[in-house]
Design an enzyme around this catalytic site. Structure first.
Site, mmCIF file in Angstrom:
data_model
loop_
_atom_site.group_PDB
_atom_site.id
_atom_site.type_symbol
_atom_site.label_atom_id
_atom_site.label_comp_id
_atom_site.label_asym_id
_atom_site.label_seq_id
_atom_site.Cartn_x
_atom_site.Cartn_y
_atom_site.Cartn_z
ATOM 1 N N CYS A 165 -4.673 12.864 8.293
ATOM 2 C CA CYS A 165 -3.876 11.756 7.768
ATOM 3 C C CYS A 165 -3.484 10.838 8.923
ATOM 4 C CB CYS A 165 -2.634 12.282 7.046
ATOM 5 S SG CYS A 165 -1.365 12.967 8.146
ATOM 6 N N GLU A 183 2.832 23.660 2.452
ATOM 7 C CA GLU A 183 3.452 22.765 1.486
ATOM 8 C C GLU A 183 4.881 23.191 1.173
ATOM 9 O OE1 GLU A 183 -0.593 21.480 -0.894
ATOM 10 O OE2 GLU A 183 0.863 22.738 -1.930
ATOM 11 N N CYS A 187 1.250 19.355 7.927
ATOM 12 C CA CYS A 187 -0.215 19.326 7.990
ATOM 13 C C CYS A 187 -0.731 20.381 8.963
ATOM 14 C CB CYS A 187 -0.699 17.956 8.454
ATOM 15 S SG CYS A 187 -0.301 16.608 7.339
ATOM 16 N N GLU A 191 -3.029 20.033 11.243
ATOM 17 C CA GLU A 191 -3.161 19.463 12.591
ATOM 18 C C GLU A 191 -1.817 19.451 13.311
ATOM 19 O OE1 GLU A 191 -6.008 17.235 9.786
ATOM 20 O OE2 GLU A 191 -3.985 18.072 9.695
ATOM 21 N N ASN A 209 -1.987 24.022 6.747
ATOM 22 C CA ASN A 209 -0.989 23.251 6.022
ATOM 23 C C ASN A 209 -0.003 24.181 5.327
ATOM 24 O OD1 ASN A 209 -3.336 23.769 4.319
ATOM 25 N ND2 ASN A 209 -2.456 22.402 2.782
ATOM 26 N N CYS A 255 -1.099 12.391 11.513
ATOM 27 C CA CYS A 255 -1.741 13.386 12.376
ATOM 28 C C CYS A 255 -2.708 12.733 13.356
ATOM 29 C CB CYS A 255 -2.433 14.459 11.545
ATOM 30 S SG CYS A 255 -1.242 15.613 10.827
#
Length: 130
Positions: free
Chosen positions: A83, A41, A50, A52, A39, A86
């Site tokens: 999430c 940010e 993310c 993934e 990830n 994803c």
């Protein structure tokens, strides 16, 4: 290559200065190649990426488009599923029976399938014309 090891290693490169919640993901493509993502940010939420999604982008950039296995690891009390976005991204490249291993840094694991993660998946078949 062991997917859990690859996901664990890439997790350390996560850029998570705001949430401090580092996630690593590893994907084995049909070619046998392993792609990883972490990830990333951004102070302008929700502009981050993310783990993934990063692994999937690396896979596509590497010339592969079929996922054979997924592993995601995070430092959490219980294994953390991807999430919703994803889940849909994984389902775009993986068959419903593809194995998804969710792990914690403390050693807990949960094994699911793509179908378990995203029942009733929206797919290209829904885009058909009558």
């Amino acid at each position: 290559m062991d997917l859990l090891k690859a996901a664990t290693e890439v997790r350390e490169h996560a850029w998570a200065p705001y949430s401090r919640f580092k996630v690593g993901a590893a994907i084995r493509a049909a070619s046998g190649r392993v792609y990883v993502g972490c990830n990333v940010e951004n102070v302008a939420y929700p502009e981050g990426t993310c783990a993934e999604a990063g692994a999937i982008a690396a896979m596509v950039a590497g010339g592969d488009t079929v996922i054979e296995e997924v592993c995601v690891i995070a430092d959490s009390p219980e294994p953390v599923p991807p999430c919703g976005g994803c889940r849909q991204k994984i389902a775009e490249f993986a068959a419903q029976g593809v194995r998804v291993t969710l792990a914690t840094t403390q050693g807990k694991r949960k094994v699911m399938t793509v179908a378990d993660l995203l029942p009733g998946v929206f797919s290209a078949a829904h885009m058909g014309r009558a």
